[in-house]
Enzyme design. Structure first.
Site, PDB file in Angstrom:
ATOM      1  N   HIS A 226       1.016  -1.138  -0.108  1.00  0.00           N
ATOM      2  CA  HIS A 226       0.110  -0.040   0.005  1.00  0.00           C
ATOM      3  C   HIS A 226       0.821   1.387  -0.055  1.00  0.00           C
ATOM      4  O   HIS A 226       1.739   1.327  -0.671  1.00  0.00           O
ATOM      5  CB  HIS A 226      -0.715   0.048   1.140  1.00  0.00           C
ATOM      6  CG  HIS A 226      -2.017   0.893   1.099  1.00  0.00           C
ATOM      7  ND1 HIS A 226      -2.405   1.629   0.273  1.00  0.00           N
ATOM      8  CD2 HIS A 226      -2.929   1.320   2.278  1.00  0.00           C
ATOM      9  CE1 HIS A 226      -3.712   2.328   0.796  1.00  0.00           C
ATOM     10  NE2 HIS A 226      -3.853   2.048   1.852  1.00  0.00           N
ATOM     11  N   HIS A 265      -2.474  -2.037  -9.478  1.00  0.00           N
ATOM     12  CA  HIS A 265      -3.477  -1.114  -8.515  1.00  0.00           C
ATOM     13  C   HIS A 265      -4.797  -2.338  -8.586  1.00  0.00           C
ATOM     14  O   HIS A 265      -5.045  -2.924  -9.665  1.00  0.00           O
ATOM     15  CB  HIS A 265      -3.649  -0.033  -8.817  1.00  0.00           C
ATOM     16  CG  HIS A 265      -4.496   0.862  -7.999  1.00  0.00           C
ATOM     17  ND1 HIS A 265      -5.694   0.734  -7.801  1.00  0.00           N
ATOM     18  CD2 HIS A 265      -3.907   1.614  -7.246  1.00  0.00           C
ATOM     19  CE1 HIS A 265      -6.150   1.596  -6.683  1.00  0.00           C
ATOM     20  NE2 HIS A 265      -4.885   2.145  -6.568  1.00  0.00           N
ATOM     21  N   ASP A 319       1.957   5.812  -6.378  1.00  0.00           N
ATOM     22  CA  ASP A 319       3.486   5.566  -5.783  1.00  0.00           C
ATOM     23  C   ASP A 319       4.672   5.780  -6.597  1.00  0.00           C
ATOM     24  O   ASP A 319       5.766   6.111  -6.081  1.00  0.00           O
ATOM     25  CB  ASP A 319       3.425   4.353  -4.742  1.00  0.00           C
ATOM     26  CG  ASP A 319       2.816   4.545  -3.653  1.00  0.00           C
ATOM     27  OD1 ASP A 319       2.312   5.725  -3.342  1.00  0.00           O
ATOM     28  OD2 ASP A 319       2.266   3.573  -3.094  1.00  0.00           O
TER      29      ASP A 319
END
Ligand code: ACO
Length: 383
Positions: A226, A265, A319
């Site tokens: 995450h 994702h 990210d």
């Protein structure tokens, strides 16, 4: 022998809808994200983080007066954290991961909030504001202390992003870094029922308090699958060293069956719209000394990995490009995920308020797949 896994379960709750929300609209097939209906692209271009927090929490953009009042309240009530918390952070173990420090410091902040257990909407909004304003102070505090520097008290004038950079360095922040941090904070403020938001809502659903919910959410965000991925991305870029080694690194990593951090994702099966915006930001940094090289490495990795993975629906996530952008703003690599907390606390707290407004205990079930019955064997008779 390990028990057989159930075929019919939605492992990892993939595709399961568990609540209504009015916060984020996400279309994972088309790559669309909107906060309360407003496209993320427009917010990233035009809005301050404070405006976005207001939007998520109150359901509409603030007027100029409402925004001024909200910002003034943030500064007045909540940027300064209690002395007891500052003293405790000074004594936290040196060398601990900043996410572990932040998780503990946020819990401590709750301990010193006399209103922590008051469960009215007004009190919970005040706690949300305290968390939003106090978290940057806690992150900067630990960064200063671990480097043997005195903490810098928060500014009474600067905006959220600028004040954070000021507390981190003790210097007036440059505008490019402020804009990069503000845009990052806007982009990551909320994202539906991601794992940390789900954790926060689950905790809130037991009628536990706001600080407990946010402490749990921080623990969830810490994991590399995450929020912890942004730090791993930067470490991968350092490991690769230069753009000419990047394609071979991608091939070797995937050939060994390993994952590329910052890719994939659960919801987006196309390019994450936040990643698209951050890639443009990263590309604009390509000429910057100290940063440009890492941007070049990131772009070669992204293009090589996309070539091999996009057919499977695996694309760069938020990210991936966050890493060079945060690095360019002078954020230490192990503080990347705490900066994610600094942003996502907006969504977490707004979701806790949404859960509290129409609560039902979140309590799913597990399918038992162990042995149905077996006798208790006395200690002396066990093999
Ligand atoms: N690199 C290479 N292959 C990948 C990656 C990756 N980063 N992510 C998924 N895959 C592959 C899997 O190996 C699997 O392949 P297979 O079907 O051939 O076995 C397939 O894609 C599906 O993977 P799942 O694990 O089922 O996907 P899931 O939805 O459970 O996982 C996750 C999503 C955890 C984000 C995953 O993509 C991952 O581990 N990414 C790397 C960590 C990361 O970047 N996390 C940040 C996510 S964004 C955020 O939280 C803010």
């Amino acid at each position: 022998m390990p028990a057989e896994k159930s075929e019919e379960l939605a492992r990892g709750l993939a595709g399961v809808t568990v609540a209504d929300t009015e916060m984020s609209f996400i279309d994972g097939e088309a790559g669309v994200l909107r906060y309360r209906g407003i496209p993320i692209e427009d917010l990233a271009e035009n809005a301050s983080y404070e405006e976005v927090v207001y939007l998520l929490r109150q359901g509409e953009l603030p007027t100029a007066t409402q925004l001024d009042e909200f910002k003034a309240n943030l500064v007045k009530c909540c940027r300064t954290v209690p002395d007891e918390v500052i003293d405790a952070v000074r004594h936290f173990p040196s060398g601990a991961h900043p996410m572990a420090i932040l998780r503990t410091a946020v819990s401590l902040l709750g301990l010193h909030d006399p209103g922590a257990e008051v469960e009215t909407r007004t009190a919970n909004e005040a706690k949300a504001t305290q968390l939003m304003a106090g978290i940057p102070t806690l992150i900067a505090l630990y960064e200063r202390v671990r480097n043997g520097q005195e903490p810098v008290p928060p500014s009474q004038e600067l905006g959220h992003a600028a004040n954070f950079l000021y507390m981190l360095t003790g210097e007036d922040p440059n505008e490019v870094a402020v804009r990069a941090i503000n845009t990052y904070l806007v982009l990551l403020a909320d994202h539906g029922f991601n794992a940390s938001t789900f954790t926060a809502r689950t905790i809130a659903s037991t009628e536990s308090d706001m600080y407990s919910a946010i402490t749990g959410a921080i623990g969830t965000l810490k994991g590399p699958l995450h929020g912890g991925a942004n730090e791993r991305v930067m470490k991968s870029l350092f490991e690769i060293e230069s753009p000419d080694k990047a394609k071979a690194w991608v091939d070797q990593t995937l050939d060994k069956g390993q994952r590329i951090m910052g890719f994939g994702h659960r919801v987006y099966k196309t390019l994450d719209p936040r990643a698209r915006i951050l890639r443009q930001y990263a590309e604009a940094l390509a000429e910057e000394p100290d940063v440009g090289k890492w941007v070049d490495v990131a772009i070669v990795v992204a293009d090589a990995a996309e070539e091999r993975l996009s057919a499977k629906g695996i694309w760069p996530n938020v990210d991936f490009y966050s890493a060079p952008v945060l690095y360019s703003a002078g954020i230490p690599v192990d503080q990347f995920t705490p900066i994610f907390v600094m942003s996502r606390v907006a969504g977490w707290t707004a979701h806790v308020l949404e859960q509290q407004a129409d609560n039902r205990l979140i309590r799913p079930r597990a399918k038992y797949v162990g042995p149905r019955e077996q006798p208790y064997v006395p200690m002396g008779e066990r093999a």
